[in-house]
Design a protein around this motif. Structure first.
Motif, PDB file in Angstrom:
ATOM      1  N   MET A  39       0.830  -1.203   0.000  1.00 18.21           N
ATOM      2  CA  MET A  39       0.000   0.000   0.000  1.00 18.21           C
ATOM      3  C   MET A  39       0.867   1.256   0.000  1.00 18.21           C
ATOM      4  N   GLU A  40       1.876   1.270   0.856  1.00 23.37           N
ATOM      5  CA  GLU A  40       2.698   2.465   0.979  1.00 23.37           C
ATOM      6  C   GLU A  40       3.550   2.698  -0.260  1.00 23.37           C
ATOM      7  N   ASP A  41       4.036   1.627  -0.868  1.00 25.71           N
ATOM      8  CA  ASP A  41       4.827   1.771  -2.088  1.00 25.71           C
ATOM      9  C   ASP A  41       4.020   2.400  -3.213  1.00 25.71           C
ATOM     10  N   ASN A  42       2.701   2.215  -3.150  1.00 25.16           N
ATOM     11  CA  ASN A  42       1.831   2.775  -4.186  1.00 25.16           C
ATOM     12  C   ASN A  42       1.143   4.066  -3.743  1.00 25.16           C
ATOM     13  N   GLY A  43       1.540   4.575  -2.572  1.00 27.55           N
ATOM     14  CA  GLY A  43       1.058   5.877  -2.131  1.00 27.55           C
ATOM     15  C   GLY A  43      -0.324   5.894  -1.519  1.00 27.55           C
ATOM     16  N   TYR A  44      -0.789   4.771  -0.955  1.00 30.51           N
ATOM     17  CA  TYR A  44      -2.122   4.716  -0.358  1.00 30.51           C
ATOM     18  C   TYR A  44      -2.015   4.619   1.161  1.00 30.51           C
ATOM     19  N   SER A  45      -2.938   5.270   1.851  1.00 31.73           N
ATOM     20  CA  SER A  45      -2.992   5.209   3.309  1.00 31.73           C
ATOM     21  C   SER A  45      -3.863   4.028   3.733  1.00 31.73           C
ATOM     22  N   ALA A  88       4.147   4.394  17.336  1.00 33.63           N
ATOM     23  CA  ALA A  88       5.194   3.379  17.456  1.00 33.63           C
ATOM     24  C   ALA A  88       5.463   2.790  16.072  1.00 33.63           C
ATOM     25  N   LYS A  89       6.541   2.032  15.976  1.00 33.43           N
ATOM     26  CA  LYS A  89       6.856   1.362  14.720  1.00 33.43           C
ATOM     27  C   LYS A  89       6.024   0.088  14.589  1.00 33.43           C
ATOM     28  N   LEU A  90       5.658  -0.218  13.370  1.00 38.79           N
ATOM     29  CA  LEU A  90       4.809  -1.375  13.135  1.00 38.79           C
ATOM     30  C   LEU A  90       5.605  -2.676  13.152  1.00 38.79           C
ATOM     31  N   TYR A  91       6.838  -2.630  12.689  1.00 35.16           N
ATOM     32  CA  TYR A  91       7.730  -3.786  12.727  1.00 35.16           C
ATOM     33  C   TYR A  91       9.158  -3.290  12.915  1.00 35.16           C
ATOM     34  N   ASP A  93      12.087  -3.215  11.326  1.00 37.00           N
ATOM     35  CA  ASP A  93      12.797  -2.420  10.316  1.00 37.00           C
ATOM     36  C   ASP A  93      11.906  -1.362   9.684  1.00 37.00           C
ATOM     37  N   ASP A  94      10.840  -0.989  10.392  1.00 40.34           N
ATOM     38  CA  ASP A  94       9.945   0.045   9.890  1.00 40.34           C
ATOM     39  C   ASP A  94      10.625   1.409  10.018  1.00 40.34           C
ATOM     40  N   ASN A  95      10.524   2.228   8.980  1.00 39.78           N
ATOM     41  CA  ASN A  95      11.150   3.551   8.991  1.00 39.78           C
ATOM     42  C   ASN A  95      10.175   4.661   9.362  1.00 39.78           C
ATOM     43  N   THR A  96       8.910   4.319   9.559  1.00 38.99           N
ATOM     44  CA  THR A  96       7.875   5.320   9.816  1.00 38.99           C
ATOM     45  C   THR A  96       7.130   4.990  11.102  1.00 38.99           C
ATOM     46  N   LEU A  97       6.811   6.012  11.871  1.00 40.32           N
ATOM     47  CA  LEU A  97       5.999   5.815  13.057  1.00 40.32           C
ATOM     48  C   LEU A  97       4.529   5.702  12.663  1.00 40.32           C
ATOM     49  N   ARG A  98       3.860   4.706  13.197  1.00 38.26           N
ATOM     50  CA  ARG A  98       2.437   4.510  12.929  1.00 38.26           C
ATOM     51  C   ARG A  98       1.633   5.018  14.135  1.00 38.26           C
TER      52      ARG A  98
END
Length: 343
Positions: A39-45, A88-91, A93-98
């Motif tokens: 989803m994120e690679d294709n720009g969707y939330s 928090a991070k989802l996993y 190696d996640d680079n984004t806070l969820r």
């Protein structure tokens, strides 16, 4: 799982339709690292439900327990739950806070605790009956009990894992929604519940969108009807969300703030033809109607302005029709001359 394996195809279809500012609201069956990354690679939330007992969420619940469950500022009254948002991070190696929206439902806690205790009781009775027997047990037995076997692989004894059971009981009544964009716990729950209601409309409430009987003869007609029904569901869901947001600000939970009831209430706003052919509001806007209208950013003055505009349009159209229907005097004169000539 089918939900996980089929999700990429759904995202690809959305891309082919060239949809831009859209997001996905998903249930727990779609939760996977691959789906979220795609989803994120294709720009969707996304907005996705997660079980409270999942290791990822249980750690956050443990860390935030007793910080919001009795705080009235965290209460979401329309759903009788308490909510709090943490990042928090989802996993790993996640680079984004969820944004993790944690919820506690007191009534759900009681029901889940009862189910859990009944489950452990049944497992214990089953183990008691098989003491001294060669038996292979599933993972659920090993999760809640320490099992001891002899050299012949016969069950000798069992002991309940008290720490594990206590932790499971503490997690009862909790659930979480994860979002990729920042929003409050109340907003996240309303969005997710809105998706749930739209899904129920498709599956059960066919009378609302008129798809109980399609009554079409071609595939083109069927596609057109389904498209209109889909648009109707989008509008219906938007009305649902606005009404829910208004209910959060009300001290009580009025029964006229559901979508069908609100529409029936607004349908009572009528215009009638009065003296001199003018159309006016039949009666003043009621208190209930004012509350419903406030959900859409409207008030009584808006209704009066709209009614006045409609009345002016109807008056002008009526005047044009009257002028068109009255024949000219010359037409009557011509007819009289023809009668005279005939004589």
């Amino acid at each position: 799982m089918p939900n996980t394996s089929q999700f990429e195809y759904m995202v690809d279809k959305v891309k082919e339709y060239n949809y831009k500012s859209v997001g996905f609201i998903l249930d727990r069956g779609y939760f996977s690292k691959a789906n979220i990354k795609y989803m994120e690679d294709n720009g969707y939330s996304f907005i996705i439900m997660v079980k409270g007992r999942k290791n990822l969420v249980s750690e956050l619940i443990t860390a935030n327990r007793n910080t919001f469950e009795t705080d009235r500022e965290c209460a979401i009254r329309s759903y009788t739950v308490y909510g709090k948002t943490v990042s928090a991070k989802l996993y790993e190696d996640d680079n984004t806070l969820r944004y993790f929206h944690l919820y506690f439902n007191p009534s759900k806690q009681a029901a889940e605790r009862e189910q859990l205790e009944q489950l452990i009781e049944r497992l214990g009775l089953y183990l008691e009956k098989h003491i001294g027997k060669d038996i292979t047990l599933g993972n659920v037995y090993h999760e809640y009990f320490d099992l001891r076997y002899n050299n012949k692989h016969a069950l000798v004894s069992y002991t309940e894992k008290k720490d594990v059971v206590r932790k499971k009981l503490e997690q009862c009544g909790y659930f979480s929604i994860i979002t990729s964009t920042e929003m409050t716990a109340s907003q996240a729950l309303i969005h997710y519940k809105g998706r749930d209601n739209s899904e129920k409309l498709f599956s059960t409430d066919k009378s609302f969108i008129g798809s109980k009987s399609n009554r079409v003869h071609t595939s083109e007609s069927l596609a057109a009807k389904l498209f209109i029904e889909f648009i109707a569901l989008i509008v219906r869901n938007r009305i649902y969300n606005l009404l829910k947001e208004t209910m959060l600000r009300l001290a009580t939970k009025p029964n006229y703030m559901t979508v069908p009831a609100a529409l029936r209430e607004l349908e009572k706003i009528e215009m009638v033809r009065r003296s001199k052919g003018h159309y006016r509001l039949d009666h003043a806007v009621t208190k209930r109607q004012k509350v419903i209208l406030s959900s859409f950013g409207m008030d009584e003055n808006n209704i009066r302005d709209i009614a006045s505009g409609i009345g002016n349009l109807l008056s002008k159209n009526q005047s044009l029709m009257t002028k068109t229907e009255i024949p000219d005097e010359d037409e009557y004169d011509d007819g009289a001359d023809e009668i005279d000539n005939f004589d």
